[in-house]
Write a protein that holds these residues in place. Structure first.
Motif, mmCIF file in Angstrom:
data_model
loop_
_atom_site.group_PDB
_atom_site.id
_atom_site.type_symbol
_atom_site.label_atom_id
_atom_site.label_comp_id
_atom_site.label_asym_id
_atom_site.label_seq_id
_atom_site.Cartn_x
_atom_site.Cartn_y
_atom_site.Cartn_z
ATOM 1 N N PHE A 161 0.863 -1.180 0.000
ATOM 2 C CA PHE A 161 0.000 0.000 0.000
ATOM 3 C C PHE A 161 0.899 1.229 0.000
ATOM 4 N N ASN A 162 0.632 2.179 -0.897
ATOM 5 C CA ASN A 162 1.457 3.380 -1.026
ATOM 6 C C ASN A 162 0.772 4.581 -0.382
ATOM 7 N N LEU A 163 1.571 5.382 0.323
ATOM 8 C CA LEU A 163 1.088 6.581 0.981
ATOM 9 C C LEU A 163 2.233 7.564 1.092
ATOM 10 N N GLY A 164 1.944 8.786 1.531
ATOM 11 C CA GLY A 164 3.034 9.734 1.643
ATOM 12 C C GLY A 164 2.616 11.077 2.173
ATOM 13 N N PHE A 165 3.625 11.963 2.257
ATOM 14 C CA PHE A 165 3.377 13.307 2.778
ATOM 15 C C PHE A 165 4.442 14.278 2.294
ATOM 16 N N ASN A 166 4.101 15.551 2.379
ATOM 17 C CA ASN A 166 5.042 16.647 2.190
ATOM 18 C C ASN A 166 5.158 17.366 3.527
ATOM 19 N N ALA A 167 6.337 17.912 3.810
ATOM 20 C CA ALA A 167 6.543 18.620 5.068
ATOM 21 C C ALA A 167 7.519 19.773 4.866
ATOM 22 N N THR A 168 7.386 20.765 5.724
ATOM 23 C CA THR A 168 8.369 21.837 5.760
ATOM 24 C C THR A 168 9.464 21.445 6.744
ATOM 25 N N LEU A 169 10.648 22.020 6.548
ATOM 26 C CA LEU A 169 11.780 21.767 7.428
ATOM 27 C C LEU A 169 12.191 23.053 8.127
ATOM 28 N N ASP A 170 12.421 22.964 9.410
ATOM 29 C CA ASP A 170 12.993 24.060 10.177
ATOM 30 C C ASP A 170 14.290 23.532 10.761
ATOM 31 N N GLY A 171 15.334 23.497 9.942
ATOM 32 C CA GLY A 171 16.601 22.899 10.328
ATOM 33 C C GLY A 171 16.965 21.797 9.361
ATOM 34 N N PRO A 172 17.991 21.026 9.677
ATOM 35 C CA PRO A 172 18.445 19.964 8.768
ATOM 36 C C PRO A 172 17.456 18.804 8.720
ATOM 37 N N TYR A 173 17.459 18.088 7.601
ATOM 38 C CA TYR A 173 16.585 16.935 7.428
ATOM 39 C C TYR A 173 17.067 15.764 8.278
ATOM 40 N N ALA A 174 16.101 15.025 8.843
ATOM 41 C CA ALA A 174 16.372 13.757 9.513
ATOM 42 C C ALA A 174 15.215 12.817 9.186
ATOM 43 N N ASN A 175 15.486 11.515 9.149
ATOM 44 C CA ASN A 175 14.443 10.527 8.861
ATOM 45 C C ASN A 175 13.449 10.408 10.007
ATOM 46 N N ALA A 176 12.213 10.072 9.670
ATOM 47 C CA ALA A 176 11.235 9.688 10.674
ATOM 48 C C ALA A 176 11.719 8.385 11.321
ATOM 49 N N THR A 177 11.273 8.128 12.543
ATOM 50 C CA THR A 177 11.753 6.962 13.287
ATOM 51 C C THR A 177 10.599 6.253 13.988
ATOM 52 N N ASN A 178 10.925 5.162 14.656
ATOM 53 C CA ASN A 178 10.009 4.445 15.537
ATOM 54 C C ASN A 178 8.741 3.995 14.808
ATOM 55 N N PHE A 179 8.899 3.352 13.665
ATOM 56 C CA PHE A 179 7.755 2.878 12.886
ATOM 57 C C PHE A 179 7.108 1.675 13.566
ATOM 58 N N ARG A 180 5.786 1.725 13.705
ATOM 59 C CA ARG A 180 5.015 0.644 14.306
ATOM 60 C C ARG A 180 3.776 0.412 13.460
ATOM 61 N N PHE A 181 3.503 -0.836 13.174
ATOM 62 C CA PHE A 181 2.283 -1.202 12.462
ATOM 63 C C PHE A 181 1.450 -2.042 13.409
ATOM 64 N N GLN A 182 0.251 -1.564 13.744
ATOM 65 C CA GLN A 182 -0.605 -2.243 14.723
ATOM 66 C C GLN A 182 0.190 -2.480 16.016
ATOM 67 N N ASP A 183 0.996 -1.511 16.433
ATOM 68 C CA ASP A 183 1.789 -1.545 17.671
ATOM 69 C C ASP A 183 2.970 -2.513 17.640
ATOM 70 N N VAL A 184 3.337 -3.022 16.467
ATOM 71 C CA VAL A 184 4.491 -3.915 16.324
ATOM 72 C C VAL A 184 5.507 -3.225 15.410
ATOM 73 N N GLY A 185 6.777 -3.307 15.759
ATOM 74 C CA GLY A 185 7.825 -2.664 14.974
ATOM 75 C C GLY A 185 7.867 -3.137 13.536
ATOM 76 N N CYS A 186 8.314 -2.261 12.657
ATOM 77 C CA CYS A 186 8.439 -2.555 11.231
ATOM 78 C C CYS A 186 9.895 -2.432 10.795
ATOM 79 N N GLU A 187 10.270 -3.234 9.836
ATOM 80 C CA GLU A 187 11.535 -3.041 9.139
ATOM 81 C C GLU A 187 11.373 -1.765 8.319
ATOM 82 N N VAL A 188 12.397 -0.911 8.304
ATOM 83 C CA VAL A 188 12.324 0.333 7.537
ATOM 84 C C VAL A 188 13.538 0.425 6.626
ATOM 85 N N ASN A 189 13.290 0.678 5.350
ATOM 86 C CA ASN A 189 14.347 0.855 4.352
ATOM 87 C C ASN A 189 14.307 2.313 3.911
ATOM 88 N N TYR A 190 15.320 3.085 4.277
ATOM 89 C CA TYR A 190 15.359 4.507 3.966
ATOM 90 C C TYR A 190 16.138 4.770 2.679
#
Length: 134
Positions: free
Chosen positions: A99-128
Motif C-alpha cells: 500500500f502506497n502513501l506519503g506526505f510533504n513537510a516543511t523543514l525548520d533545520g536539517p533533514y532527519a528521517n522519521a523513526t520508531n515505525f510501528r504497524f498495529q503496535d508492532v515494529g516494522c523493518e524500515v528501508n530509507y
C-alpha cells in the motif's frame, strides 16, 4: 541542481527473508533546504491480511511539519507523533501486497528521517532512501 542519493537499511534482515516483522516500510524521501516529500510503500509479510482496520505510527523529528498527505486518514497532533489509519477504500492490506502513501513537510533545520515505525503496535523493518537536492 545537484542530487545526492543516500540509502540505508535499518531495523531488520533483508526483505526476501523478513519473517520477524509483519511489515516493511520503504521510506523514500526527497529533501531540499526548506522541505521534504516522502513516498512510503507499506509491505505486508504476514500470511494473512493486515486489517481491517489497520494503522501505521511513526515519529517525525523536531522541525518537520506535515503540510500535505495522501492515501490514508492522517492524524498529526503537532508533537511529532503521526498515525495513519486505513482509508475507507482500502480497509486491509492483503498478504504479499503493498500500500502506497506519503506526505510533504516543511523543514525548520536539517533533514532527519522519521523513526520508531510501528504497524498495529508492532515494529516494522524500515528501508530509507534519501535524495538530497541542492
Amino acid at each position: 541542481m545537484t542530487a545526492l542519493l543516500l540509502t540505508t537499511l535499518l531495523g531488520g534482515p533483508a526483505r526476501a527473508t523478513s519473517l520477524s516483522f509483519p511489515c516493511a516500510v520503504d521510506y523514500n524521501a526527497t529533501t531540499w533546504d526548506t522541505g521534504v516529500s516522502v513516498d512510503m510503500a507499506l509491505h505486508n509479510f504476514k500470511v494473512v491480511a493486515l486489517g481491517p482496520p489497520w494503522y501505521l505510527e511513526f515519529d517525525l523529528p523536531n522541525g518537520q511539519r506535515i503540510t500535505e498527505t495522501w492515501n490514508g486518514n492522517w492524524s498529526v497532533p503537532g508533537d511529532g507523533s503521526v498515525t495513519v489509519a486505513n482509508p475507507v477504500y482500502h480497509p486491509s492490506i492483503p498478504w504479499g501486497t503493498t500500500f502506497n502513501l506519503g506526505f510533504n513537510a516543511t523543514l525548520d533545520g536539517p533533514y532527519a528521517n522519521a523513526t520508531n515505525f510501528r504497524f498495529q503496535d508492532v515494529g516494522c523493518e524500515v528501508n530509507y532512501t534519501v535524495t538530497v537536492i541542492s
